[in-house]
Design a protein around this motif. Structure first.
Motif, PDB file in Angstrom:
ATOM      1  N   GLU A   1       2.559   5.365  44.673  1.00 38.95           N
ATOM      2  CA  GLU A   1       2.031   5.618  43.402  1.00 38.95           C
ATOM      3  C   GLU A   1       2.902   6.770  42.553  1.00 38.95           C
ATOM      4  O   GLU A   1       3.065   6.817  41.423  1.00 38.95           O
ATOM      5  N   LYS A   2       3.530   7.876  43.470  1.00 40.64           N
ATOM      6  CA  LYS A   2       4.182   8.723  42.945  1.00 40.64           C
ATOM      7  C   LYS A   2       5.476   8.053  42.220  1.00 40.64           C
ATOM      8  O   LYS A   2       5.907   8.328  41.075  1.00 40.64           O
ATOM      9  N   LEU A   3       6.032   6.987  43.076  1.00 46.86           N
ATOM     10  CA  LEU A   3       7.324   6.273  42.513  1.00 46.86           C
ATOM     11  C   LEU A   3       6.907   5.518  41.382  1.00 46.86           C
ATOM     12  O   LEU A   3       7.717   5.503  40.064  1.00 46.86           O
ATOM     13  N   LYS A   4       5.838   4.837  41.279  1.00 47.58           N
ATOM     14  CA  LYS A   4       5.339   4.126  40.012  1.00 47.58           C
ATOM     15  C   LYS A   4       5.171   5.099  38.962  1.00 47.58           C
ATOM     16  O   LYS A   4       5.636   4.812  37.640  1.00 47.58           O
ATOM     17  N   THR A   5       4.582   6.113  38.928  1.00 52.64           N
ATOM     18  CA  THR A   5       4.412   7.071  37.760  1.00 52.64           C
ATOM     19  C   THR A   5       5.701   7.804  37.332  1.00 52.64           C
ATOM     20  O   THR A   5       5.893   7.894  36.241  1.00 52.64           O
ATOM     21  N   GLY A   6       6.728   8.019  38.535  1.00 51.05           N
ATOM     22  CA  GLY A   6       8.023   8.454  37.818  1.00 51.05           C
ATOM     23  C   GLY A   6       8.865   7.443  37.189  1.00 51.05           C
ATOM     24  O   GLY A   6       9.499   7.774  36.188  1.00 51.05           O
ATOM     25  N   LEU A   7       8.540   6.121  37.508  1.00 53.66           N
ATOM     26  CA  LEU A   7       9.138   5.058  36.751  1.00 53.66           C
ATOM     27  C   LEU A   7       8.727   5.118  35.461  1.00 53.66           C
ATOM     28  O   LEU A   7       9.435   4.817  34.442  1.00 53.66           O
ATOM     29  N   ILE A   8       7.340   5.072  35.171  1.00 55.08           N
ATOM     30  CA  ILE A   8       6.720   5.217  33.892  1.00 55.08           C
ATOM     31  C   ILE A   8       7.144   6.285  33.106  1.00 55.08           C
ATOM     32  O   ILE A   8       7.651   6.100  31.720  1.00 55.08           O
ATOM     33  N   VAL A   9       7.153   7.512  33.592  1.00 50.98           N
ATOM     34  CA  VAL A   9       7.687   8.697  32.726  1.00 50.98           C
ATOM     35  C   VAL A   9       9.279   8.452  32.311  1.00 50.98           C
ATOM     36  O   VAL A   9       9.406   8.918  31.146  1.00 50.98           O
ATOM     37  N   PHE A  10       9.894   8.089  33.188  1.00 46.03           N
ATOM     38  CA  PHE A  10      11.300   7.634  32.887  1.00 46.03           C
ATOM     39  C   PHE A  10      11.601   6.559  31.629  1.00 46.03           C
ATOM     40  O   PHE A  10      12.123   7.027  30.794  1.00 46.03           O
ATOM     41  N   LEU A  11      10.800   5.677  31.965  1.00 42.91           N
ATOM     42  CA  LEU A  11      10.744   4.770  30.738  1.00 42.91           C
ATOM     43  C   LEU A  11      10.107   5.366  29.315  1.00 42.91           C
ATOM     44  O   LEU A  11      10.801   4.776  28.402  1.00 42.91           O
TER      45      LEU A  11
ATOM     46  N   PRO B   1       8.698  -0.841  25.082  1.00 40.78           N
ATOM     47  CA  PRO B   1       8.290  -1.717  26.604  1.00 40.78           C
ATOM     48  C   PRO B   1       6.747  -1.719  26.926  1.00 40.78           C
ATOM     49  O   PRO B   1       6.193  -0.851  26.500  1.00 40.78           O
ATOM     50  N   GLY B   2       6.550  -3.017  27.149  1.00 38.85           N
ATOM     51  CA  GLY B   2       5.222  -3.435  27.529  1.00 38.85           C
ATOM     52  C   GLY B   2       4.599  -2.283  28.514  1.00 38.85           C
ATOM     53  O   GLY B   2       3.401  -1.910  28.280  1.00 38.85           O
ATOM     54  N   ASN B   3       5.194  -1.937  29.452  1.00 40.23           N
ATOM     55  CA  ASN B   3       4.709  -0.942  30.512  1.00 40.23           C
ATOM     56  C   ASN B   3       4.550   0.446  29.757  1.00 40.23           C
ATOM     57  O   ASN B   3       3.359   0.971  30.273  1.00 40.23           O
ATOM     58  N   VAL B   4       5.236   0.783  29.024  1.00 39.19           N
ATOM     59  CA  VAL B   4       5.073   2.017  28.127  1.00 39.19           C
ATOM     60  C   VAL B   4       4.025   2.206  27.442  1.00 39.19           C
ATOM     61  O   VAL B   4       2.943   2.920  27.414  1.00 39.19           O
ATOM     62  N   VAL B   5       3.942   0.993  26.538  1.00 37.73           N
ATOM     63  CA  VAL B   5       2.449   0.876  25.853  1.00 37.73           C
ATOM     64  C   VAL B   5       1.097   0.804  26.521  1.00 37.73           C
ATOM     65  O   VAL B   5       0.354   1.584  26.213  1.00 37.73           O
ATOM     66  N   GLY B   6       1.115   0.071  27.723  1.00 42.14           N
ATOM     67  CA  GLY B   6       0.252   0.060  28.614  1.00 42.14           C
ATOM     68  C   GLY B   6       0.049   1.448  29.092  1.00 42.14           C
ATOM     69  O   GLY B   6      -1.230   1.774  29.241  1.00 42.14           O
TER      70      GLY B   6
END
Length: 246
Positions: A7-17, A134-139
């Motif tokens: 979950e931390k890795l996923k959150t970090g990737l989203i913040v990066f995007l 990016p779709g993930n960022v919009v989500g």
């Protein structure tokens, strides 16, 4: 423990995007002499080495906004900016009502990107962004987990064409990600703007004598891959001149 790390890795990737998208927008702003959003970024990283805290609502409100809201009918266009109350009214409806629904469902149809010019010229409404979000960022902005249901990779433009569905409780929405066009049939709930609002918008602007624009590419001899708007015929005021050749 493994789940927590994931979950931390996923959150970090989203913040990066998200930050990457902000930098992309900054590059576009820089080209328009508006500069990079350094004030915003400095606020994020001014945390004395601690993990930055990001207010999603502030980020969304400041940066996830259309470059323009464009109303079209035939070869006539009205480009609404943030100073126009219609811009905010329409964007809030799409952001708060349509996008959360679209992010959770598969497209009703996926069309080739070659169809986009035809769709964008339909009588309706177009939302243009400076970058392909990016779709993930919009989500993340919409606080929506789409899983594997989302059909598009990003959002560069959105088009609503009321006439594509005769049902007054359904609006047809197109999402363009520069690779394909995704079509959605969205049920209009009670807190949405009425379908008739979008259907009559061009008529309202015409009745109020709001100056219209045309695409430069619609004139003979002009070819461009981007939308360049110029004043419509009523916006030109030519002076008569006399030319003599000795």
């Amino acid at each position: 423990m493994t789940t927590e790390k994931n979950e931390k890795l996923k959150t970090g990737l989203i913040v990066f995007l998200v930050l990457l998208s902000v930098f992309q927008i900054g590059i576009h702003w820089s080209k328009q002499s508006q500069g990079l959003p350094f004030n915003f970024l400095s606020e994020i990283f001014a945390s004395n080495g601690e993990l930055p805290t990001i207010d999603v609502e502030i980020l969304k409100e400041r940066y996830f906004r259309p470059e323009a809201v464009i109303v079209s009918i035939g070869k006539n266009f009205w480009k609404l900016n943030e100073m126009d109350e219609r811009y905010n009214k329409i964007w809030e409806d799409i952001r708060d009502n349509y996008l959360p629904v679209i992010l959770k469902k598969k497209a009703d149809a996926v069309l080739p990107k070659e169809r986009w010019p035809e769709i964008a010229a339909s009588r309706g409404l177009k939302i243009d962004f400076l970058v392909n979000w990016p779709g993930n960022v919009v989500g993340w902005f919409e606080e929506t987990s789409s899983g594997d249901s989302r059909s598009f990779e990003g959002i560069k433009s959105i088009v609503i064409v009321p006439e594509d569905n005769v049902n007054q409780t359904i609006n047809t929405v197109y999402i363009y990600d520069e690779k394909q066009v995704c079509q959605y049939q969205v049920n209009i709930e009670k807190d949405y703007l009425p379908k008739n609002y979008y259907a009559r918008l061009a008529d309202e602007l015409t009745e109020n004598d709001i100056p219209r624009q045309s695409l430069l590419s619609s004139y003979p001899g002009f070819v461009t891959d981007i939308d360049i708007f110029v004043p419509g015929e009523e916006g030109y005021n030519y002076s008569s001149i006399e030319v003599s050749i000795p």
